[in-house]
Design an enzyme around this catalytic site. Structure first.
Site, PDB file in Angstrom:
ATOM      1  N   GLN A  92      12.050   2.345  -4.456  1.00 22.62           N
ATOM      2  CA  GLN A  92      11.560   1.801  -5.730  1.00 22.62           C
ATOM      3  C   GLN A  92      10.834   2.898  -6.493  1.00 22.62           C
ATOM      4  OE1 GLN A  92       9.722  -2.389  -4.880  1.00 22.62           O
ATOM      5  NE2 GLN A  92       9.706  -1.250  -2.966  1.00 22.62           N
ATOM      6  N   HIS A 110      14.728   1.838  -9.259  1.00 23.83           N
ATOM      7  CA  HIS A 110      13.891   1.738 -10.464  1.00 23.83           C
ATOM      8  C   HIS A 110      13.994   2.990 -11.346  1.00 23.83           C
ATOM      9  CE1 HIS A 110      11.140  -1.609  -8.610  1.00 23.83           C
ATOM     10  NE2 HIS A 110      12.339  -2.033  -8.942  1.00 23.83           N
ATOM     11  N   CYS A 140      24.165  13.929 -27.662  1.00 28.75           N
ATOM     12  CA  CYS A 140      24.556  13.601 -29.047  1.00 28.75           C
ATOM     13  C   CYS A 140      23.676  14.292 -30.082  1.00 28.75           C
ATOM     14  CB  CYS A 140      24.584  12.083 -29.257  1.00 28.75           C
ATOM     15  SG  CYS A 140      22.948  11.310 -29.282  1.00 28.75           S
ATOM     16  N   GLY A 177       5.720   1.357   2.912  1.00 28.69           N
ATOM     17  CA  GLY A 177       4.817   1.614   1.778  1.00 28.69           C
ATOM     18  C   GLY A 177       5.103   0.783   0.552  1.00 28.69           C
ATOM     19  N   THR A 178       5.456  -0.482   0.766  1.00 34.19           N
ATOM     20  CA  THR A 178       5.684  -1.357  -0.387  1.00 34.19           C
ATOM     21  C   THR A 178       4.926  -2.674  -0.194  1.00 34.19           C
ATOM     22  OG1 THR A 178       7.355  -2.528  -1.708  1.00 34.19           O
ATOM     23  CG2 THR A 178       7.949  -2.068   0.583  1.00 34.19           C
ATOM     24  N   GLU A 205      -1.402  -1.644   5.280  1.00 32.89           N
ATOM     25  CA  GLU A 205      -1.979  -2.968   5.565  1.00 32.89           C
ATOM     26  C   GLU A 205      -0.846  -3.987   5.465  1.00 32.89           C
ATOM     27  OE1 GLU A 205      -4.722  -2.684   2.370  1.00 32.89           O
ATOM     28  OE2 GLU A 205      -3.138  -2.729   0.887  1.00 32.89           O
TER      29      GLU A 205
HETATM   30  P1  OAD Z   1       2.648  -1.101  -4.596  1.00 35.08           P
HETATM   31  O1  OAD Z   1       1.626  -0.239  -5.235  1.00 35.08           O
HETATM   32  O2  OAD Z   1       2.783  -2.502  -5.054  1.00 35.08           O
HETATM   33  O3  OAD Z   1       2.391  -1.141  -3.029  1.00 35.08           O
HETATM   34  C1  OAD Z   1       2.127   0.030  -2.311  1.00 35.08           C
HETATM   35  C2  OAD Z   1       1.850  -0.341  -0.870  1.00 35.08           C
HETATM   36  O4  OAD Z   1       1.663   0.874  -0.149  1.00 35.08           O
HETATM   37  C3  OAD Z   1       0.568  -1.173  -0.666  1.00 35.08           C
HETATM   38  O5  OAD Z   1       0.865  -2.295   0.145  1.00 35.08           O
HETATM   39  C4  OAD Z   1      -0.401  -0.215   0.029  1.00 35.08           C
HETATM   40  O6  OAD Z   1      -1.213  -0.858   0.990  1.00 35.08           O
HETATM   41  C5  OAD Z   1       0.565   0.739   0.727  1.00 35.08           C
HETATM   42  N1  OAD Z   1       0.005   2.089   0.958  1.00 35.08           N
HETATM   43  C6  OAD Z   1      -0.922   2.771   0.260  1.00 35.08           C
HETATM   44  N2  OAD Z   1      -1.145   3.978   0.785  1.00 35.08           N
HETATM   45  C7  OAD Z   1      -0.334   4.088   1.866  1.00 35.08           C
HETATM   46  C8  OAD Z   1      -0.112   5.098   2.860  1.00 35.08           C
HETATM   47  N3  OAD Z   1      -0.737   6.278   2.842  1.00 35.08           N
HETATM   48  N4  OAD Z   1       0.782   4.841   3.835  1.00 35.08           N
HETATM   49  C9  OAD Z   1       1.446   3.646   3.890  1.00 35.08           C
HETATM   50  N5  OAD Z   1       1.263   2.661   2.995  1.00 35.08           N
HETATM   51  C10 OAD Z   1       0.401   2.871   1.985  1.00 35.08           C
HETATM   52  O7  OAD Z   1       4.027  -0.302  -4.712  1.00 35.08           O
HETATM   53  P2  OAD Z   1       5.515  -0.854  -4.661  1.00 35.08           P
HETATM   54  O8  OAD Z   1       5.649  -1.944  -3.659  1.00 35.08           O
HETATM   55  O9  OAD Z   1       6.391   0.326  -4.523  1.00 35.08           O
HETATM   56  O10 OAD Z   1       7.905  -1.031 -10.602  1.00 35.08           O
HETATM   57  O11 OAD Z   1       5.660  -1.454  -6.097  1.00 35.08           O
HETATM   58  C11 OAD Z   1       6.915  -1.974  -6.496  1.00 35.08           C
HETATM   59  C12 OAD Z   1       7.117  -1.779  -7.974  1.00 35.08           C
HETATM   60  O12 OAD Z   1       5.996  -2.293  -8.682  1.00 35.08           O
HETATM   61  C13 OAD Z   1       7.163  -0.338  -8.434  1.00 35.08           C
HETATM   62  O13 OAD Z   1       8.424   0.261  -8.240  1.00 35.08           O
HETATM   63  C14 OAD Z   1       6.813  -0.439  -9.881  1.00 35.08           C
HETATM   64  C15 OAD Z   1       5.643  -1.379  -9.764  1.00 35.08           C
HETATM   65  O14 OAD Z   1       5.343  -2.113 -10.862  1.00 35.08           O
HETATM   66  C16 OAD Z   1       8.050  -0.783 -11.930  1.00 35.08           C
HETATM   67  O15 OAD Z   1       7.346   0.000 -12.539  1.00 35.08           O
HETATM   68  C17 OAD Z   1       9.181  -1.538 -12.532  1.00 35.08           C
END
Ligand code: OAD
Length: 236
Positions: A92, A110, A140, A177-178, A205
């Site tokens: 993502q 994304h 273009c 990490g999501t 977490e």
């Molecule tokens: P998030 O910011 O929602 O989630 C990040 C996750 O990574 C969280 O659960 C944190 O706890 C975890 N995290 C933080 N530091 C970490 C580390 N060092 N090791 C492991 N985990 C860690 O990010 P995404 O799930 O990627 O979309 O967010 C999804 C989408 O929401 C993104 O692609 C973006 C955003 O809005 C758009 O912009 C369309």
């Protein structure tokens, strides 16, 4: 073994790229309003503000480097391929840190921050500079019609057909990490379960979907991903 790996902002956190959400309310979307910065409507209303937000993120990315999690995934891809398996990496993230760590197959659902798309001719070009109203499309030659090649809220993610095909042929699904809060990516774990695929979560977490994973590993991605990859190779 065929692995489908989904990565999110947490995989790049230790490279200095901010996440969007975390339990301490320190993520990007706690400080900025996504509806004012990451929607087609916001871009139509105030392109300068939206471009400035992505310009700052692009500059930050150009100064960042991959971390141990990116390298561990690139190495796992190679090792699985050598054993007749595969790792499909669907991210993502709009950064290019997986590629810079050596991953060969990376699906950016994304979009990509280091590319720009022309609203006039739809051409996509590599773009490493700031975007301004005078920026010209390399195809273009029209000025002022380039936007970041990223997916905004309300837009359809890219490469979905290829992504779902990879999920269908996988034996294992891992989410790294999501937070599990943005669809369709947040729905992949449920889909994997329906397909009978073993599921694993690696995160700092428990995510919103934690209960849906067969295996859960919590810690910093740079360490936790390497430990998980080692365990995978021991059983392959
Ligand atoms: P998030 O910011 O929602 O989630 C990040 C996750 O990574 C969280 O659960 C944190 O706890 C975890 N995290 C933080 N530091 C970490 C580390 N060092 N090791 C492991 N985990 C860690 O990010 P995404 O799930 O990627 O979309 O967010 C999804 C989408 O929401 C993104 O692609 C973006 C955003 O809005 C758009 O912009 C369309």
């Amino acid at each position: 073994m065929r692995i489908f790996a989904l990565t999110g902002a947490g995989v790049s956190a230790e490279s200095g790229l901010g996440t969007f959400r975390d339990k301490k309310d320190e993520g990007l979307w706690a400080r900025f309003d996504p509806m004012a910065l990451a929607t087609p409507e916001a871009f139509a209303r105030d392109p300068a503000t939206v471009q400035a937000f992505y310009d700052a993120r692009r500059r930050n990315l150009l100064g960042a480097s991959p971390n141990g999690a990116h390298f561990a995934l690139a190495q796992l891809e190679q090792e699985l391929a050598a054993r007749g398996g595969e790792l499909t990496l669907v991210t993502q993230n709009i950064d290019d840190l997986h590629e810079r760590a050596g991953s060969r197959i990376v699906i950016h659902m994304h979009g990509e921050l280091l590319k720009a798309r022309c609203l006039r001719c739809a051409a996509v070009a590599v773009w490493r500079d700031d975007l301004s109203p005078t920026s010209r499309c390399p195809s273009c030659r029209t000025a002022g019609r380039l936007r970041p090649h990223v997916v905004w809220f309300g837009e359809v993610p890219l490469h979905m057909e290829e992504t779902l095909a990879a999920l269908e042929r996988a034996d294992r699904f891992v989410a790294i990490g999501t937070s599990g809060s943005v669809y369709p990516a947040a729905g992949f774990v449920a889909q994997a379960r329906r397909l009978g695929v073993t599921t694993c979560e690696i995160n700092l977490e428990p995510s919103d979907n934690a209960a849906l994973f067969d295996e859960r590993r919590y810690g910093r991605a740079s360490e936790a991903v390497a430990a998980w990859a080692e365990a995978i190779l021991e059983t392959t």
